[in-house]
Motif scaffolding. Structure first.
Motif, PDB file in Angstrom:
ATOM      1  N   UNK A 155       0.806  -1.211   0.000  1.00 10.98           N
ATOM      2  CA  UNK A 155       0.000   0.000   0.000  1.00 10.98           C
ATOM      3  C   UNK A 155       0.840   1.262   0.000  1.00 10.98           C
ATOM      4  N   UNK A 156       0.137   2.389   0.012  1.00 10.65           N
ATOM      5  CA  UNK A 156       0.766   3.697  -0.132  1.00 10.65           C
ATOM      6  C   UNK A 156       0.062   4.708   0.753  1.00 10.65           C
ATOM      7  N   UNK A 157       0.728   5.840   0.932  1.00 11.09           N
ATOM      8  CA  UNK A 157       0.099   6.994   1.561  1.00 11.09           C
ATOM      9  C   UNK A 157       0.157   8.118   0.539  1.00 11.09           C
ATOM     10  N   UNK A 158      -0.976   8.748   0.327  1.00 13.79           N
ATOM     11  CA  UNK A 158      -1.087   9.864  -0.605  1.00 13.79           C
ATOM     12  C   UNK A 158      -1.349  11.115   0.212  1.00 13.79           C
ATOM     13  N   UNK A 159      -0.582  12.166  -0.048  1.00 12.27           N
ATOM     14  CA  UNK A 159      -0.721  13.387   0.744  1.00 12.27           C
ATOM     15  C   UNK A 159      -0.455  14.622  -0.110  1.00 12.27           C
ATOM     16  N   UNK A 160      -0.792  15.770   0.463  1.00 13.14           N
ATOM     17  CA  UNK A 160      -0.525  17.060  -0.176  1.00 13.14           C
ATOM     18  C   UNK A 160       0.972  17.359  -0.098  1.00 13.14           C
ATOM     19  N   UNK A 161       1.495  17.950  -1.130  1.00 11.02           N
ATOM     20  CA  UNK A 161       2.888  18.380  -1.106  1.00 11.02           C
ATOM     21  C   UNK A 161       3.020  19.613  -0.219  1.00 11.02           C
ATOM     22  N   UNK A 162       4.162  19.779   0.397  1.00 10.19           N
ATOM     23  CA  UNK A 162       4.408  20.942   1.243  1.00 10.19           C
ATOM     24  C   UNK A 162       4.636  22.187   0.395  1.00 10.19           C
ATOM     25  N   UNK A 163       5.377  22.052  -0.688  1.00  6.90           N
ATOM     26  CA  UNK A 163       5.832  23.222  -1.435  1.00  6.90           C
ATOM     27  C   UNK A 163       5.075  23.503  -2.728  1.00  6.90           C
ATOM     28  N   UNK A 164       4.342  22.539  -3.253  1.00  4.25           N
ATOM     29  CA  UNK A 164       3.687  22.691  -4.549  1.00  4.25           C
ATOM     30  C   UNK A 164       2.237  22.232  -4.468  1.00  4.25           C
ATOM     31  N   UNK A 165       1.454  22.624  -5.452  1.00  4.50           N
ATOM     32  CA  UNK A 165       0.068  22.142  -5.547  1.00  4.50           C
ATOM     33  C   UNK A 165       0.053  20.823  -6.309  1.00  4.50           C
ATOM     34  N   UNK A 166       0.645  19.815  -5.689  1.00  8.74           N
ATOM     35  CA  UNK A 166       0.640  18.479  -6.263  1.00  8.74           C
ATOM     36  C   UNK A 166       0.492  17.487  -5.120  1.00  8.74           C
ATOM     37  N   UNK A 167       0.400  16.219  -5.469  1.00  9.80           N
ATOM     38  CA  UNK A 167       0.265  15.166  -4.471  1.00  9.80           C
ATOM     39  C   UNK A 167       1.538  14.333  -4.435  1.00  9.80           C
ATOM     40  N   UNK A 168       1.808  13.750  -3.272  1.00  9.19           N
ATOM     41  CA  UNK A 168       2.967  12.891  -3.115  1.00  9.19           C
ATOM     42  C   UNK A 168       2.490  11.504  -2.715  1.00  9.19           C
ATOM     43  N   UNK A 169       2.943  10.515  -3.460  1.00  5.52           N
ATOM     44  CA  UNK A 169       2.592   9.122  -3.204  1.00  5.52           C
ATOM     45  C   UNK A 169       3.800   8.427  -2.582  1.00  5.52           C
ATOM     46  N   UNK A 170       3.652   8.045  -1.322  1.00 10.58           N
ATOM     47  CA  UNK A 170       4.719   7.382  -0.585  1.00 10.58           C
ATOM     48  C   UNK A 170       4.454   5.882  -0.527  1.00 10.58           C
ATOM     49  N   UNK A 171       5.393   5.059  -0.973  1.00  9.18           N
ATOM     50  CA  UNK A 171       5.263   3.632  -0.659  1.00  9.18           C
ATOM     51  C   UNK A 171       5.228   3.503   0.867  1.00  9.18           C
ATOM     52  N   UNK A 172       4.473   2.555   1.382  1.00  7.71           N
ATOM     53  CA  UNK A 172       4.271   2.445   2.824  1.00  7.71           C
ATOM     54  C   UNK A 172       5.579   2.385   3.601  1.00  7.71           C
ATOM     55  N   UNK A 173       6.575   1.681   3.094  1.00  8.58           N
ATOM     56  CA  UNK A 173       7.847   1.594   3.830  1.00  8.58           C
ATOM     57  C   UNK A 173       8.542   2.947   3.917  1.00  8.58           C
ATOM     58  N   UNK A 174       8.439   3.743   2.864  1.00  9.89           N
ATOM     59  CA  UNK A 174       9.023   5.098   2.884  1.00  9.89           C
ATOM     60  C   UNK A 174       8.269   5.985   3.873  1.00  9.89           C
ATOM     61  N   UNK A 175       6.943   5.852   3.897  1.00  8.29           N
ATOM     62  CA  UNK A 175       6.117   6.622   4.834  1.00  8.29           C
ATOM     63  C   UNK A 175       6.492   6.268   6.274  1.00  8.29           C
TER      64      UNK A 175
END
Length: 156
Positions: free
Chosen positions: A35-55
């Motif tokens: 699975x993944x975690x999807x979140x708002x980017x801190x610096x840009x109007x985009x989304x960041x998809x983190x593999x669960x281990x990276x999260x």
């Protein structure tokens, strides 16, 4: 996890589902079932998809922050605002939650771009604007960020 590679143009359907590009899916294959975690980017109007281990690695770092400092608490709250656990379905699609779609201004055409160990998901027009805005400053930025690297690894 190895670094991810590639930038791809894709489409999001009316339900907010994004078909992951085949090349990205292949790179994620060993960890896609986690699975993944999807979140708002801190610096840009985009989304960041983190593999669960990276999260999880990132959360371990953040968990070391002293929560009795208001600044740290505020940062944690803002950083995790809107973060959602997401999965890639059997057809290779990722459902982007509505609130995150709105945040990133995603309509139909998107750009999926690797960013070392995470994936950025952009509205295509916003991505092209961000790239063209930064184009003139990139040489100066590269020198400032990477030009001071005089360690043994020697990035060149």
């Amino acid at each position: 996890m190895n670094s991810l590679i590639g930038t791809y143009e894709c489409k999001v359907d009316v339900k907010g589902r994004l078909m992951l590009p085949v090349n990205i899916k292949k790179q994620l294959l060993p960890i896609i079932e986690n699975g993944f975690v999807l979140r708002r980017s801190v610096f840009q109007e985009c989304l960041e998809l983190y593999p669960m281990e990276e999260w999880q690695l990132l959360m371990q770092k953040m968990n070391k922050l002293n929560r009795f400092k208001k600044k740290n608490n505020d940062f944690i709250r803002r950083f995790s605002a809107g973060a959602k656990m997401v999965e890639v379905d059997a057809n290779g699609r990722l459902l982007i939650p509505k609130d995150l779609t709105v945040f990133a201004g995603i309509s139909k055409e998107v750009v999926v771009s690797s960013s070392i160990n995470i994936i950025e998901i952009w509205d295509k027009d916003k991505y092209e604007q961000a790239i063209s805005d930064a184009a003139g400053d990139f040489a100066d930025l590269a020198e400032e960020v990477m030009g001071q690297q005089d360690d043994e690894d020697g990035i060149s």
